[in-house]
Write a protein that holds these residues in place. Structure first.
Motif, mmCIF file in Angstrom:
data_model
loop_
_atom_site.group_PDB
_atom_site.id
_atom_site.type_symbol
_atom_site.label_atom_id
_atom_site.label_comp_id
_atom_site.label_asym_id
_atom_site.label_seq_id
_atom_site.Cartn_x
_atom_site.Cartn_y
_atom_site.Cartn_z
ATOM 1 N N MET A 59 10.225 -1.675 1.915
ATOM 2 C CA MET A 59 10.371 -0.230 2.072
ATOM 3 C C MET A 59 10.644 0.153 3.515
ATOM 4 S SD MET A 59 10.475 1.235 -0.756
ATOM 5 C CE MET A 59 10.305 2.945 -0.272
ATOM 6 N N THR A 110 -0.676 2.193 -3.884
ATOM 7 C CA THR A 110 -0.547 3.469 -3.175
ATOM 8 C C THR A 110 0.182 4.491 -4.034
ATOM 9 O OG1 THR A 110 -0.447 2.277 -1.064
ATOM 10 C CG2 THR A 110 0.295 4.573 -1.064
ATOM 11 N N LEU A 111 1.284 4.062 -4.657
ATOM 12 C CA LEU A 111 2.043 4.948 -5.524
ATOM 13 C C LEU A 111 1.224 5.400 -6.723
ATOM 14 C CD1 LEU A 111 5.494 3.128 -5.491
ATOM 15 C CD2 LEU A 111 5.177 5.547 -4.979
ATOM 16 N N ARG A 114 7.084 -5.181 -3.939
ATOM 17 C CA ARG A 114 6.589 -4.288 -2.898
ATOM 18 C C ARG A 114 5.077 -4.354 -2.693
ATOM 19 N NH1 ARG A 114 9.110 1.426 -4.277
ATOM 20 N NH2 ARG A 114 7.551 1.982 -2.699
ATOM 21 N N GLU A 141 1.269 -4.075 -2.315
ATOM 22 C CA GLU A 141 0.282 -3.026 -2.547
ATOM 23 C C GLU A 141 0.893 -1.623 -2.560
ATOM 24 O OE1 GLU A 141 -1.966 -1.839 1.385
ATOM 25 O OE2 GLU A 141 -1.933 -4.014 1.182
ATOM 26 N N ASP A 142 2.189 -1.510 -2.317
ATOM 27 C CA ASP A 142 2.839 -0.204 -2.477
ATOM 28 C C ASP A 142 2.560 0.373 -3.856
ATOM 29 O OD1 ASP A 142 3.896 -0.234 0.032
ATOM 30 O OD2 ASP A 142 5.988 -0.485 -0.583
ATOM 31 N N GLY A 174 5.459 4.058 0.669
ATOM 32 C CA GLY A 174 5.200 2.628 0.728
ATOM 33 C C GLY A 174 5.279 2.092 2.144
ATOM 34 N N ALA A 175 4.431 1.096 2.433
ATOM 35 C CA ALA A 175 4.389 0.494 3.761
ATOM 36 C C ALA A 175 4.788 -0.980 3.733
ATOM 37 C CB ALA A 175 2.984 0.631 4.347
ATOM 38 N N SER A 176 5.310 -1.443 2.601
ATOM 39 C CA SER A 176 5.709 -2.845 2.492
ATOM 40 C C SER A 176 6.958 -3.106 3.332
ATOM 41 C CB SER A 176 5.982 -3.199 1.029
ATOM 42 O OG SER A 176 7.061 -2.423 0.538
#
Length: 443
Positions: A153, A311-312, A305, A307-308, A148-150
């Motif tokens: 995170m 992605t997940l 979170r 758009e994490d 995750g890039a939020s």
């Protein structure tokens, strides 16, 4: 010597073998003697924690052949050759092949001790560096699972790196399914105890008597180390710490207090009280709570979170598709919006379950992600809504996920990505820069 290092002595002459062994033992080394190279090879290998002293001329496998085998196993293993006067050119050749040094008969015992000291110090440094690289690799591997890039995170990863280097005990809090045990493992893997044991036990999985025996040892006859001893010097991770009885809390507090500062064994406590109408402070006696909560990490729920979750979800569907030997489902913009708006009461664990079912139903050609989300969240209120967020955000989230998936599937092959998404190179580059995607991450 802080740590006694081993020295293997290989010589077919019993008198020389014994005298060298006795002298080095008196000098503080842990020695083991072998009458032949063949015998030594059964014990000495790539992980040998010390040095080797070997004669050159021996029946069967001679010292040169033995040296070559040692170098093939581990080129950094320090080998000292013992040679007669006429074998000096051969000893020089041995050094070219990787030997550390040689001793010419008759040799000065002090010279032998000095060489053995240098060799074992070099070996200790080699093994310590290898262990450090393994620990760093493990830490990177575990941290890599925190996808995750939020902003939540990013903060979590920073907290793990900071607290991992600290010495105090840690309390990890967060909703169910947020990955608390993974974070505990990451704290261990990035800290100074990384090479030590990481022992996990669920305090809610056993009766009080059984848990007491597992943690602190049986009161009568029993076998096996108690977990507090098994974890000594490393990390003891207590899941569901709020389930500890008052008696076990007292014994745990005694164990923590007896360690002093800095603690020999780090305790990481994981609590799971969210949604039960109480806090971990309510469940634990105050003195134990404040010892465990010297350092604290609160894990973010998935719904915070952004758009994490896309992605997940993409990463999980790819993994399950590979596992089941089928194609991962292609997510539409509407489904991406539904994923983003779902309440996810089970957090990442629930998302993984939904991703697996999405792959299975896609393989059968039936069902939809909307139906999976509706079934999963029927007790959590409205499952999906497109209200409360600008359309532009949904479009950008979906676009980023689509480019990320396509780049991952084609392993960074730009031409293939351009063809599939019908995008010119410049537009693709601009969008990748906008969403923080780098081609190097997919190669």
């Amino acid at each position: 010597m802080a740590r006694m290092m081993k020295v293997a002595i290989v010589d077919d002459e019993e008198d020389l073998r014994q005298s060298v062994s006795q002298w080095l033992a008196l000098s503080g080394f842990d020695t083991v003697a072998f009458a032949s190279a063949e015998e030594a090879l059964k014990v000495v290998g790539a992980d040998w924690p010390g040095a080797v002293i070997t004669d050159i001329r021996m029946p069967g496998m001679d010292g040169m052949a033995f040296l070559k085998r040692m170098m093939s196993l581990d080129s950094a293993l320090p080998v000292i050759m013992i040679t007669g006067h006429g074998d000096v050119p051969m000893a020089v050749e041995a050094m070219r092949l990787g030997a550390m040094d040689f001793l010419e008969k008759p040799f000065n015992p002090d010279r032998m001790t000095e060489l053995a000291k240098r060799a074992t110090q070099a070996r200790r440094l080699t093994l310590d560096n290898r262990a450090l690289r393994r620990d760093l690799a493990e830490g990177a591997q575990v941290m890599g699972k925190l996808i995750g890039a939020s902003a939540p995170m990013e903060r979590l990863r920073e907290d793990i790196l900071d607290l991992g280097q600290a010495d105090g005990h840690v309390l990890i809090d967060g909703e169910t399914g947020t990955g608390k045990t993974l974070v505990a493992h990451a704290l261990h893997a990035v800290g100074p105890r990384a090479g030590k044991r990481f022992v996990v036990v669920s305090c809610a999985a056993y009766t009080e008597d059984v848990l007491a025996a597992k943690l602190f040892g049986p009161t009568g006859e029993g076998s096996g180390l108690p977990l507090v001893e098994e974890a000594r010097g490393g990390t003891l991770c207590l899941e569901d710490v709020e389930a500890l009885s008052q008696g076990l809390q007292a014994r745990l507090l005694t164990f923590i207090n007896e360690q002093g500062t800095p603690a020999e064994t780090r305790v990481i406590a994981i609590c799971n009280t969210h949604g039960e109408g109480r806090t971990v402070e309510d469940a634990l006696r105050p003195d134990l709570y404040f010892r465990l909560a010297a350092l604290k990490i609160l894990l973010p729920p998935l719904r915070t979170r952004g758009e994490d979750m896309l992605t997940l979800f993409a990463r999980m569907t790819e993994q399950f598709a590979e596992e089941y030997g089928c194609v991962a489902p292609v997510i539409t913009a509407q489904e991406a919006a539904q994923l983003l708006q779902a309440p996810w009461p089970g957090n990442v664990r629930q998302l993984i379950n939904v991703a697996e079912r999405a792959v299975l139903q896609n393989r059968r050609g039936t069902g939809s992600i909307a139906s999976l989300l509706m079934a999963d969240n029927e007790d959590a209120g409205p499952a999906m809504t497109t209200e409360g967020k600008p359309l532009k955000d949904y479009v950008e989230n979906f676009e980023r996920m689509l480019i990320d998936n396509t780049m991952r599937r084609h392993k960074g092959a730009i031409t293939a990505v351009m063809d599939e998404l019908c995008l010119p190179r410049r537009t693709l580059n601009e969008k990748m820069a906008k969403y923080g995607l780098s081609r190097g991450d997919y190669l």
